[in-house]
Motif scaffolding. Structure first.
Motif, PDB file in Angstrom:
ATOM      1  N   PRO A 364       0.832  -1.209   0.000  1.00  0.00           N
ATOM      2  CA  PRO A 364       0.000   0.000   0.000  1.00  0.00           C
ATOM      3  C   PRO A 364       0.870   1.265   0.000  1.00  0.00           C
ATOM      4  O   PRO A 364       1.853   1.361   0.741  1.00  0.00           O
ATOM      5  CB  PRO A 364      -0.801  -0.110   1.300  1.00  0.00           C
ATOM      6  CG  PRO A 364      -0.728  -1.549   1.688  1.00  0.00           C
ATOM      7  CD  PRO A 364       0.603  -2.044   1.193  1.00  0.00           C
ATOM      8  N   VAL A 365       0.509   2.216  -0.815  1.00  0.00           N
ATOM      9  CA  VAL A 365       1.239   3.477  -0.881  1.00  0.00           C
ATOM     10  C   VAL A 365       1.195   4.188   0.468  1.00  0.00           C
ATOM     11  O   VAL A 365       2.189   4.763   0.930  1.00  0.00           O
ATOM     12  CB  VAL A 365       0.660   4.382  -1.994  1.00  0.00           C
ATOM     13  CG1 VAL A 365       1.288   5.772  -1.959  1.00  0.00           C
ATOM     14  CG2 VAL A 365       0.860   3.730  -3.358  1.00  0.00           C
ATOM     15  N   LEU A 366       0.028   4.163   1.129  1.00  0.00           N
ATOM     16  CA  LEU A 366      -0.131   4.812   2.423  1.00  0.00           C
ATOM     17  C   LEU A 366       0.871   4.267   3.442  1.00  0.00           C
ATOM     18  O   LEU A 366       1.518   5.027   4.183  1.00  0.00           O
ATOM     19  CB  LEU A 366      -1.564   4.614   2.928  1.00  0.00           C
ATOM     20  CG  LEU A 366      -1.947   5.316   4.230  1.00  0.00           C
ATOM     21  CD1 LEU A 366      -1.800   6.824   4.084  1.00  0.00           C
ATOM     22  CD2 LEU A 366      -3.377   4.944   4.625  1.00  0.00           C
ATOM     23  N   GLN A 367       1.024   2.961   3.460  1.00  0.00           N
ATOM     24  CA  GLN A 367       1.970   2.329   4.379  1.00  0.00           C
ATOM     25  C   GLN A 367       3.400   2.772   4.069  1.00  0.00           C
ATOM     26  O   GLN A 367       4.191   3.060   4.975  1.00  0.00           O
ATOM     27  CB  GLN A 367       1.850   0.809   4.256  1.00  0.00           C
ATOM     28  CG  GLN A 367       2.900   0.028   5.024  1.00  0.00           C
ATOM     29  CD  GLN A 367       2.848  -1.455   4.676  1.00  0.00           C
ATOM     30  OE1 GLN A 367       1.786  -2.008   4.362  1.00  0.00           O
ATOM     31  NE2 GLN A 367       4.005  -2.107   4.702  1.00  0.00           N
ATOM     32  N   LEU A 368       3.733   2.856   2.783  1.00  0.00           N
ATOM     33  CA  LEU A 368       5.087   3.240   2.395  1.00  0.00           C
ATOM     34  C   LEU A 368       5.381   4.694   2.721  1.00  0.00           C
ATOM     35  O   LEU A 368       6.529   5.044   3.035  1.00  0.00           O
ATOM     36  CB  LEU A 368       5.287   2.987   0.896  1.00  0.00           C
ATOM     37  CG  LEU A 368       5.225   1.517   0.474  1.00  0.00           C
ATOM     38  CD1 LEU A 368       5.253   1.402  -1.044  1.00  0.00           C
ATOM     39  CD2 LEU A 368       6.386   0.741   1.088  1.00  0.00           C
ATOM     40  N   LEU A 369       4.380   5.543   2.677  1.00  0.00           N
ATOM     41  CA  LEU A 369       4.583   6.936   3.074  1.00  0.00           C
ATOM     42  C   LEU A 369       5.065   7.025   4.511  1.00  0.00           C
ATOM     43  O   LEU A 369       5.984   7.777   4.839  1.00  0.00           O
ATOM     44  CB  LEU A 369       3.278   7.726   2.915  1.00  0.00           C
ATOM     45  CG  LEU A 369       2.845   8.102   1.503  1.00  0.00           C
ATOM     46  CD1 LEU A 369       1.434   8.709   1.529  1.00  0.00           C
ATOM     47  CD2 LEU A 369       3.835   9.079   0.865  1.00  0.00           C
ATOM     48  N   GLN A 370       4.454   6.205   5.370  1.00  0.00           N
ATOM     49  CA  GLN A 370       4.854   6.225   6.773  1.00  0.00           C
ATOM     50  C   GLN A 370       6.211   5.548   6.972  1.00  0.00           C
ATOM     51  O   GLN A 370       7.077   6.064   7.684  1.00  0.00           O
ATOM     52  CB  GLN A 370       3.792   5.535   7.633  1.00  0.00           C
ATOM     53  CG  GLN A 370       4.100   5.616   9.130  1.00  0.00           C
ATOM     54  CD  GLN A 370       3.045   4.916   9.973  1.00  0.00           C
ATOM     55  OE1 GLN A 370       2.473   3.906   9.567  1.00  0.00           O
ATOM     56  NE2 GLN A 370       2.785   5.456  11.153  1.00  0.00           N
ATOM     57  N   GLU A 371       6.417   4.398   6.342  1.00  0.00           N
ATOM     58  CA  GLU A 371       7.678   3.676   6.514  1.00  0.00           C
ATOM     59  C   GLU A 371       8.874   4.481   6.015  1.00  0.00           C
ATOM     60  O   GLU A 371       9.977   4.380   6.562  1.00  0.00           O
ATOM     61  CB  GLU A 371       7.610   2.333   5.782  1.00  0.00           C
ATOM     62  CG  GLU A 371       6.684   1.324   6.426  1.00  0.00           C
ATOM     63  CD  GLU A 371       6.685   0.001   5.686  1.00  0.00           C
ATOM     64  OE1 GLU A 371       7.419  -0.108   4.665  1.00  0.00           O
ATOM     65  OE2 GLU A 371       5.964  -0.929   6.111  1.00  0.00           O
ATOM     66  N   SER A 372       8.644   5.275   4.988  1.00  0.00           N
ATOM     67  CA  SER A 372       9.740   6.070   4.426  1.00  0.00           C
ATOM     68  C   SER A 372      10.002   7.345   5.207  1.00  0.00           C
ATOM     69  O   SER A 372      11.003   8.023   4.967  1.00  0.00           O
ATOM     70  CB  SER A 372       9.424   6.429   2.972  1.00  0.00           C
ATOM     71  OG  SER A 372       8.297   7.305   2.910  1.00  0.00           O
ATOM     72  N   GLY A 373       9.091   7.698   6.128  1.00  0.00           N
ATOM     73  CA  GLY A 373       9.256   8.926   6.893  1.00  0.00           C
ATOM     74  C   GLY A 373       8.695  10.155   6.226  1.00  0.00           C
ATOM     75  O   GLY A 373       8.849  11.269   6.743  1.00  0.00           O
ATOM     76  N   LEU A 374       8.019   9.987   5.086  1.00  0.00           N
ATOM     77  CA  LEU A 374       7.420  11.145   4.430  1.00  0.00           C
ATOM     78  C   LEU A 374       6.220  11.671   5.220  1.00  0.00           C
ATOM     79  O   LEU A 374       5.859  12.851   5.094  1.00  0.00           O
ATOM     80  CB  LEU A 374       6.992  10.794   3.002  1.00  0.00           C
ATOM     81  CG  LEU A 374       8.128  10.498   2.014  1.00  0.00           C
ATOM     82  CD1 LEU A 374       7.554  10.200   0.631  1.00  0.00           C
ATOM     83  CD2 LEU A 374       9.111  11.662   1.944  1.00  0.00           C
ATOM     84  N   VAL A 375       5.591  10.799   6.012  1.00  0.00           N
ATOM     85  CA  VAL A 375       4.562  11.232   6.962  1.00  0.00           C
ATOM     86  C   VAL A 375       4.825  10.506   8.281  1.00  0.00           C
ATOM     87  O   VAL A 375       5.453   9.442   8.310  1.00  0.00           O
ATOM     88  CB  VAL A 375       3.133  10.917   6.466  1.00  0.00           C
ATOM     89  CG1 VAL A 375       2.837  11.644   5.160  1.00  0.00           C
ATOM     90  CG2 VAL A 375       2.921   9.414   6.298  1.00  0.00           C
ATOM     91  N   ASP A 376       4.324  11.104   9.363  1.00  0.00           N
ATOM     92  CA  ASP A 376       4.536  10.490  10.672  1.00  0.00           C
ATOM     93  C   ASP A 376       3.463   9.462  11.015  1.00  0.00           C
ATOM     94  O   ASP A 376       3.720   8.487  11.725  1.00  0.00           O
ATOM     95  CB  ASP A 376       4.566  11.573  11.750  1.00  0.00           C
ATOM     96  CG  ASP A 376       5.786  12.471  11.632  1.00  0.00           C
ATOM     97  OD1 ASP A 376       6.839  11.973  11.195  1.00  0.00           O
ATOM     98  OD2 ASP A 376       5.674  13.665  11.972  1.00  0.00           O
ATOM     99  N   THR A 377       2.256   9.691  10.503  1.00  0.00           N
ATOM    100  CA  THR A 377       1.142   8.793  10.842  1.00  0.00           C
ATOM    101  C   THR A 377       0.344   8.458   9.583  1.00  0.00           C
ATOM    102  O   THR A 377       0.408   9.174   8.577  1.00  0.00           O
ATOM    103  CB  THR A 377       0.195   9.447  11.863  1.00  0.00           C
ATOM    104  OG1 THR A 377      -0.417  10.598  11.270  1.00  0.00           O
ATOM    105  CG2 THR A 377       0.948   9.854  13.126  1.00  0.00           C
TER     106      THR A 377
END
Length: 429
Positions: A364-377
């Motif tokens: 999921p893109v949403l999960q990768l946003l968080q794992e990459s640090g681009l978002v905190d939550t």
């Protein structure tokens, strides 16, 4: 894409004048005598490169550019790769070097010789000649070495060399092997003086003690006066030295530093030093550099000088085609080009320059946003997607349930973007 021809600037009377303008002379023997020598009949000069790694690096490139300018002026270059000095290593100010195996050093000698040959022309009236100091040190007995060379060195003078003095103040001290390095380098200059009539050595200013060890040895052993030029150390804006000992080396081998990484390195240089880097590392004319200096002052946000610097130096090291690919990758990565059009190697190099997460091909893109640090939550990620601020491979994501499936480039890579400048890489290989 065009680059400046590899030639001297005709606005200078002598190559010495051009070297001074380009900031390539930090310290030297008699400047007036050097200017006369370099402006007269061709002389033979050399620079040494020790095989302490499987590639030359940015500091070595500074020397190679100086050598190429001297060669263009008609002087005769000797490229010395130190098969013997590489077995010892010049003293670092902090600690003893780890000795490499003889077989490893011999292999690296071959690598470095090939690299030197790429930057200095091997044909014409003044072709580069490659020499290896193992050829004249290996047959020399210890007794002959001490009698013929060692007797000309004074221990008091050797102790005052900066690197030696620093090591003597350290807890580890300095070994006799590294202490003797300056004698070996001095002997190199003497051998090249006797064999080839070499009368000039160039090197980094941090090597000045070793350079003058050779000029003094020749004066004592042969009664002749020869020259040395110490070039400025290449440093980052905060004053740190570019070099492999600092862990941030820019290698000349594309397998160690990709053309993309090299291009980005130059592209990211600070306005405060970019003009000096243009002078030292490119063959642009004084007139063109003055134009770029004005561009830095009047429109620094355009970063024209940095783009020219990145193009010129990367092309000099890796060629036009690799530089074009690097420039295209840079443009695509930051939103103004087509990531899908990049070759797999170029794309992989670009991805490697980002903070990268590994993922499954349908993650999921949403999960990768968080794992990459681009978002905190995850909730912050959903808001970013709903506001149209998230893209994968420069394609906007509109559904917070979207996955990587069908979006990977070359079946493996993706670039996540939040906003205009926040990027992360994904490797699903």
């Amino acid at each position: 894409m065009h680059t400046a021809p590899t030639q001297l600037d005709p606005s200078f009377e002598t190559v010495w004048d051009e070297l001074v303008y380009r900031g390539s002379v930090h310290v030297s023997t008699d400047a007036d005598a050097l200017r006369a020598a370099l402006g007269g009949e061709p002389i033979t000069f050399y620079c040494g490169f020790d095989p302490t790694a499987p590639s030359l690096h940015l500091g070595n490139l500074a020397q190679l550019v100086v050598m190429r300018r001297l060669q263009l002026a008609g002087h005769h270059p000797l490229g010395l790769v130190g098969g013997s000095t590489g077995l010892i290593g010049d003293p670092k100010p902090t600690s003893e070097r780890q000795l490499n195996a003889r077989e490893t050093v011999a292999e690296w000698v071959s690598y470095l010789q090939r690299q030197v040959s790429r930057f200095l022309v091997a044909e014409g009236e003044n072709p580069v000649r490659l020499v290896n100091n193992l050829d004249w040190t290996a047959p020399l007995s210890t007794v002959d070495f001490l009698r013929e060379v060692g007797k000309h060195f004074r221990v008091g003078t050797m102790l005052r060399k900066d690197a030696v003095a620093a090591r003597l103040e350290s807890d580890d001290g300095i070994s006799y092997a590294e202490f003797s390095y300056q004698v070996l380098q001095g002997m190199d200059y003497l051998e090249l003086f006797r064999t080839y009539g070499c009368t000039l050595q160039t090197g980094g200013s941090d090597q000045w003690g070793n350079l003058t060890a050779g000029t003094e040895l020749i004066r004592k052993a042969e009664g002749a006066h020869v020259h040395a030029i110490g070039t400025p150390l290449i440093t980052e804006p905060d004053g740190r030295k570019f070099g492999k000992s600092e862990g941030n080396a820019i290698w000349l081998d594309a397998n160690l530093t990709t053309p993309y990484a090299m291009y980005q390195f130059w592209l990211n240089q600070d306005d405060a030093i970019v003009v000096q880097l243009l002078k030292a590392f490119t063959f642009l004319t004084r007139e063109r550099i003055d134009e770029l200096a004005i561009a830095v002052a009047d429109a620094p946000f355009r970063r024209e000088a940095q783009r020219v610097l990145a193009t010129e130096v990367t092309a000099y090291v890796h060629g036009i085609d690799a530089t074009r690919q690097a420039a295209e990758a840079s443009a695509a990565l930051f939103g103004s080009g087509d990531l899908a059009a990049l070759g797999v190697d170029t794309l992989a190099a670009a991805i490697a320059s980002l903070e990268t997460v590994t993922a499954l091909p349908d993650a999921p893109v949403l999960q990768l946003l968080q794992e990459s640090g681009l978002v905190d939550t995850l909730s912050e990620g959903r808001r970013a997607i709903q506001q149209g601020g998230v893209s994968v491979n420069n394609q906007r994501i509109e559904d917070d349930a979207a996955t990587l499936e069908g979006r990977l480039l070359h079946g493996r890579y993706a670039v996540l973007r939040r906003g205009k400048k926040s990027l992360a890489g994904v490797d699903a290989g």
